[in-house]
Structure formats: C-alpha cells, structure tokens
Design a protein around this motif. Structure first.
Motif, PDB file in Angstrom:
ATOM      1  N   LEU A 195       0.826  -1.203   0.000  1.00 47.53           N
ATOM      2  CA  LEU A 195       0.000   0.000   0.000  1.00 47.53           C
ATOM      3  C   LEU A 195       0.868   1.264   0.000  1.00 47.53           C
ATOM      4  N   PHE A 196       1.997   1.176   0.703  1.00 46.99           N
ATOM      5  CA  PHE A 196       2.911   2.325   0.711  1.00 46.99           C
ATOM      6  C   PHE A 196       3.463   2.594  -0.689  1.00 46.99           C
ATOM      7  N   ILE A 197       3.788   1.548  -1.430  1.00 46.03           N
ATOM      8  CA  ILE A 197       4.313   1.720  -2.792  1.00 46.03           C
ATOM      9  C   ILE A 197       3.257   2.323  -3.701  1.00 46.03           C
ATOM     10  N   VAL A 198       2.027   1.861  -3.591  1.00 45.25           N
ATOM     11  CA  VAL A 198       0.957   2.381  -4.443  1.00 45.25           C
ATOM     12  C   VAL A 198       0.689   3.849  -4.131  1.00 45.25           C
ATOM     13  N   ASP A 199       0.772   4.245  -2.842  1.00 46.11           N
ATOM     14  CA  ASP A 199       0.567   5.652  -2.492  1.00 46.11           C
ATOM     15  C   ASP A 199       1.715   6.519  -3.014  1.00 46.11           C
ATOM     16  N   ALA A 200       2.962   5.955  -2.994  1.00 48.59           N
ATOM     17  CA  ALA A 200       4.104   6.736  -3.470  1.00 48.59           C
ATOM     18  C   ALA A 200       4.150   6.813  -4.991  1.00 48.59           C
ATOM     19  N   ARG A 201       3.644   5.784  -5.664  1.00 49.45           N
ATOM     20  CA  ARG A 201       3.578   5.749  -7.124  1.00 49.45           C
ATOM     21  C   ARG A 201       2.159   5.414  -7.542  1.00 49.45           C
ATOM     22  N   PRO A 202       1.270   6.418  -7.628  1.00 50.07           N
ATOM     23  CA  PRO A 202      -0.132   6.139  -7.962  1.00 50.07           C
ATOM     24  C   PRO A 202      -0.305   5.442  -9.304  1.00 50.07           C
ATOM     25  N   ALA A 203       0.618   5.632 -10.226  1.00 54.27           N
ATOM     26  CA  ALA A 203       0.501   5.001 -11.552  1.00 54.27           C
ATOM     27  C   ALA A 203       0.590   3.490 -11.461  1.00 54.27           C
ATOM     28  N   MET A 204       1.128   2.969 -10.351  1.00 50.04           N
ATOM     29  CA  MET A 204       1.280   1.516 -10.206  1.00 50.04           C
ATOM     30  C   MET A 204       0.057   0.860  -9.594  1.00 50.04           C
ATOM     31  N   ALA A 205      -0.983   1.649  -9.302  1.00 52.12           N
ATOM     32  CA  ALA A 205      -2.183   1.073  -8.697  1.00 52.12           C
ATOM     33  C   ALA A 205      -2.849   0.076  -9.643  1.00 52.12           C
ATOM     34  N   ALA A 206      -2.772   0.333 -10.950  1.00 57.97           N
ATOM     35  CA  ALA A 206      -3.398  -0.556 -11.923  1.00 57.97           C
ATOM     36  C   ALA A 206      -2.402  -1.534 -12.525  1.00 57.97           C
ATOM     37  N   THR A 207      -1.205  -1.654 -11.928  1.00 50.29           N
ATOM     38  CA  THR A 207      -0.171  -2.533 -12.455  1.00 50.29           C
ATOM     39  C   THR A 207       0.030  -3.710 -11.511  1.00 50.29           C
ATOM     40  N   SER A 208       0.123  -4.889 -12.080  1.00 52.06           N
ATOM     41  CA  SER A 208       0.357  -6.090 -11.262  1.00 52.06           C
ATOM     42  C   SER A 208       1.849  -6.209 -10.972  1.00 52.06           C
ATOM     43  N   PHE A 209       2.170  -6.423  -9.713  1.00 49.72           N
ATOM     44  CA  PHE A 209       3.577  -6.594  -9.341  1.00 49.72           C
ATOM     45  C   PHE A 209       3.659  -7.455  -8.098  1.00 49.72           C
ATOM     46  N   VAL A 210       4.836  -8.003  -7.872  1.00 45.89           N
ATOM     47  CA  VAL A 210       5.113  -8.806  -6.690  1.00 45.89           C
ATOM     48  C   VAL A 210       6.321  -8.209  -5.980  1.00 45.89           C
ATOM     49  N   LEU A 211       6.449  -8.535  -4.687  1.00 42.45           N
ATOM     50  CA  LEU A 211       7.583  -8.093  -3.884  1.00 42.45           C
ATOM     51  C   LEU A 211       8.490  -9.280  -3.629  1.00 42.45           C
ATOM     52  N   MET A 212       9.799  -9.052  -3.714  1.00 40.30           N
ATOM     53  CA  MET A 212      10.764 -10.141  -3.573  1.00 40.30           C
ATOM     54  C   MET A 212      11.925  -9.670  -2.701  1.00 40.30           C
ATOM     55  N   THR A 213      12.563 -10.627  -2.059  1.00 33.69           N
ATOM     56  CA  THR A 213      13.797 -10.344  -1.340  1.00 33.69           C
ATOM     57  C   THR A 213      14.967 -10.456  -2.329  1.00 33.69           C
ATOM     58  N   THR A 214      16.132  -9.977  -1.911  1.00 35.26           N
ATOM     59  CA  THR A 214      17.288  -9.985  -2.814  1.00 35.26           C
ATOM     60  C   THR A 214      18.149 -11.228  -2.615  1.00 35.26           C
ATOM     61  N   PHE A 215      18.690 -11.440  -1.473  1.00 36.49           N
ATOM     62  CA  PHE A 215      19.564 -12.600  -1.210  1.00 36.49           C
ATOM     63  C   PHE A 215      19.024 -13.370  -0.012  1.00 36.49           C
ATOM     64  N   PRO A 216      18.473 -14.536  -0.273  1.00 39.73           N
ATOM     65  CA  PRO A 216      18.205 -15.143  -1.594  1.00 39.73           C
ATOM     66  C   PRO A 216      16.959 -14.538  -2.222  1.00 39.73           C
ATOM     67  N   ASN A 217      16.821 -14.720  -3.555  1.00 39.31           N
ATOM     68  CA  ASN A 217      15.630 -14.223  -4.251  1.00 39.31           C
ATOM     69  C   ASN A 217      14.423 -15.071  -3.861  1.00 39.31           C
ATOM     70  N   LYS A 218      13.485 -14.418  -3.247  1.00 43.30           N
ATOM     71  CA  LYS A 218      12.300 -15.150  -2.778  1.00 43.30           C
ATOM     72  C   LYS A 218      11.099 -14.229  -2.879  1.00 43.30           C
ATOM     73  N   GLU A 219      10.021 -14.744  -3.463  1.00 40.29           N
ATOM     74  CA  GLU A 219       8.796 -13.954  -3.602  1.00 40.29           C
ATOM     75  C   GLU A 219       8.051 -13.942  -2.276  1.00 40.29           C
ATOM     76  N   LEU A 220       7.602 -12.752  -1.866  1.00 38.61           N
ATOM     77  CA  LEU A 220       6.843 -12.593  -0.612  1.00 38.61           C
ATOM     78  C   LEU A 220       5.362 -12.765  -0.941  1.00 38.61           C
ATOM     79  N   SER A 221       4.940 -14.009  -1.026  1.00 36.73           N
ATOM     80  CA  SER A 221       3.552 -14.308  -1.436  1.00 36.73           C
ATOM     81  C   SER A 221       2.542 -14.152  -0.306  1.00 36.73           C
ATOM     82  N   ASP A 222       2.956 -14.384   0.935  1.00 35.49           N
ATOM     83  CA  ASP A 222       2.037 -14.259   2.079  1.00 35.49           C
ATOM     84  C   ASP A 222       2.154 -12.839   2.621  1.00 35.49           C
ATOM     85  N   GLU A 223       1.245 -11.972   2.172  1.00 37.06           N
ATOM     86  CA  GLU A 223       1.333 -10.570   2.536  1.00 37.06           C
ATOM     87  C   GLU A 223       0.741 -10.284   3.911  1.00 37.06           C
TER      88      GLU A 223
END
Length: 369
Positions: free
Chosen positions: A322-350
């Motif tokens: 929600l913080f990212i969408v508020d900082a970049r309103p243009a991304m509200a209609a864009t699908s994206f996922v959040l990931m860690t760097t090392f190791p690369n892991k998708e944060l699926s359980d929000e």
C-alpha cells in the motif's frame, strides 16, 4: 733437345694445333711453354678458354724457375664478367654446333628470394633518408616525423617594464588529411596495416615496391591522404608467415530498440515535484508507534526509483504494498510482486509481519508481472 720435344708435344696436346704452328710459337717464346701458350691464345688461335696445370720440371726451360701462375688473358676477364652477369641474367645453355661453335641460349632472369627483395627495399629506403625506429619505444599510431608546434603562447617582454603579450598560433589550412600507414613485409608478401596479403611476384604490385625501393611514397598511398602528409612505417617480418591482425575493438555507437529489462520504465510517471509530494503523502500514511520496535525497509522500484521507509516490526507485507501504491499512484493498476534480494524469494504471504518474514532492515525489490 729432349726438353724441346716434350714442350712441343705438350703444346700440341693442349691446343690441338699442327706441330709446325706449335714449333713457331715455341721458337718465338724461346721455348718457354707458358709464354708460347699465352701468345697463341692472345693471337686468337682458339675460341675456348684453357687453364694450364702447373708445368712439371721437365717442361720448364733451363734457367727458368718453375712458376705456379696459370695462363690468363683478356678473354679470361671477359668470361669472368659473364659468369657474374649470368647470376642476374639467367642460366646459359649451348645448343648444336661443334666443339668450337654453337648457339648460346640465355634462360630467364633469376628471381630474387623474398629475403633479398626485402633487404633491397630496406636498403633503398635507408639510402633515401629512412630512419630505423625502435618498435617498443614507439606507441601505435605515432607519426615517424615530429610535428611542429602550431599553438599560441606568451611573448616575454624585452625590458622589465614591458608586459608579456599573448601571441596566437597560426592555423594550418589544408584540405587533405594526414594518414599513418604501417607496411609489413612478410615471408611471402606484404600487407598494409591490417589488410590482406599481397604477393611480391604479382605484377600489379611491382610499381608499389619499386617506389618503396626508391624511397618514395607510392601513388596509391598519396591518393589516400588527398594532399595531406603520409607517414609510412616499415616492419620487418621476412622470417614470419603472414598473420592477419585482429581489428581494434570499437564500442557500438549506433541506435537500437530496447527489448526489455528487469526494471522497465513505467509509463505515465509524474513530474519530480508531484512525485516528491506523493512520496511524502505515502510516508505520512504509515502510522508509527514509537513505543514499539522499528526498522527501516529499502524498496527498489520497477521504474528504477528507490524508497526508504520506517515501519514497526508489527507492520505486514501488505502495508509495504500500500505504501508503494501511495508513493507511485501510476502503479495502482499494475500487477507486481515483492521479492527479497539474497536469496531471491517472492513474498507471497502478505499477511505476515515484517518480523515473521525476517525482513527487518531488509531490501525489497518490486517486479512487474
């Protein structure tokens, strides 16, 4: 008398002439066999060249010491010169006729070996002012001839009270261009810079090589300069086979189409002022309980931007979205996922807290899908 008969027989055996004629030459020479033979051949008595072995003691007249000199005449010098010229003109052959006449056939000129040809080229260039240069001490592309200074400078005053004055340099105006060319002489041919091998025996290269031998710049190189100066360096590779040099690396300077990247640019981004206002608004929307533990989360956005925000350990991964969408309103209609760097892991359980997801002081990457 026995010595005279012996000299007479030897004279006839060597020259093949009649005994009467042999006696005439021997009597004229005082029965000295060597002098008689020399007179015979100088008189044109034969067309062949004969070398007389050292005479024995019996063939030498009394009062004359034995000599190791052989019969020589002007004809010997002529034939010696012809033998030297034969190396340049080609091998000589004789056909038909008898032992005293025949037809002389001269073969084709002897071709010079590559080593001799290269040696002639360097010798001719040095005779016309070429200077040997140490290859290691000279940087690639450096001209063999020093260029005069053509810039500006300060003219010092002639007297203490006279001030220095700046003098601008003269501009050299010419329509040509100076070129630097390296002539490499190989075992079987020559090459210019990184070009192809050109044979020494090719008639089309004869004029080029002759110009080099005379210490002149070949016409084809002068045409390249278009009136400018030609700096020609010669490298000796006569004992090496031709090796084509690899071209110098040149970075691509053209244009192209970007197919995609891990961080593609998102269309519809706002101005820098509007973006800063959105980021401040998003940061104020995160309620921080100062009595609870806090952490800083760094977020790398898909548009190349970067956000850093303070969170409580109890905040969830969904709060970061929600913080990212508020900082970049243009991304509200864009699908994206959040990931860690090392190791690369998708944060699926929000619904996980930052502490449960082990994201304290972590770096999170946004990836478009």
């Amino acid at each position: 008398m026995a010595d005279r008969q012996e000299a007479l027989r030897e004279f006839v055996a060597v020259t093949g002439t009649e005994e009467e004629r042999a006696r005439f030459f021997l009597e004229s020479a005082g029965w000295d066999l060597q002098i008689a033979l020399a007179s015979f051949y100088e008189d044109g008595g034969d067309e062949d060249i004969v070398t007389l072995p050292q005479p024995t003691a019996s063939s030498v007249s009394r009062g004359t010491a034995p000599s190791d000199h052989r019969v020589t005449s002007f004809r010997d010098l002529v034939h010696a010169q012809e033998d030297d010229d034969e190396e340049e003109e080609g091998q000589r052959f004789y056909a038909g006729g008898s032992e005293r006449s025949g037809q002389q056939i001269v073969g084709p000129p002897r071709k010079k070996s590559p080593n001799e040809l290269v040696e002639d080229l360097f010798k001719g260039a040095k005779e016309h002012g070429a200077v040997a240069v140490d290859r290691l001490a000279k940087s690639p592309g450096e001209s063999s001839r020093a260029k005069p200074f053509a810039g500006g400078g300060y003219r010092l005053g002639a007297a203490p009270e006279e001030e220095s004055a700046y003098v601008s340099g003269e501009r050299r105006q010419h329509s040509g261009q100076d070129v630097h060319i390296v002539l490499k002489l190989w075992k079987s041919g020559f090459s210019l810079d990184n070009g192809e091998l050109r044979s020494y025996q090719d008639p089309s290269n004869a004029q080029f090589l002759e110009s080099i031998r005379r210490g002149e710049v070949p016409a084809e190189l002068r045409r390249l300069a278009r009136g400018g100066q030609v700096n020609l360096d010669m490298e000796d590779h006569r004992d090496e086979d031709f090796v084509k040099s690899k071209g110098a690396f040149r970075a691509f300077t053209g244009e192209g189409q970007k197919l995609g990247s891990t961080a593609p640019q998102v269309m519809g981004t706002s101005s820098p002022a509007q973006q800063a206002e959105n980021e401040a608004k998003a940061s104020s929307s995160i309620i921080i309980d100062e009595s609870e533990p806090t952490t800083n989360i760094q977020i790398r956005l898909a548009d190349g931007g970067r956000l850093v925000q303070k969170f409580n350990h109890s905040h969830s991964i969904r709060d970061i979205r929600l913080f990212i969408v508020d900082a970049r309103p243009a991304m509200a209609a864009t699908s994206f996922v959040l990931m860690t760097t090392f190791p690369n892991k998708e944060l699926s359980d929000e619904d996980q807290t930052l502490k449960e997801a082990n994201l304290l002081n972590a770096v999170i990457v946004q990836r478009l899908i």
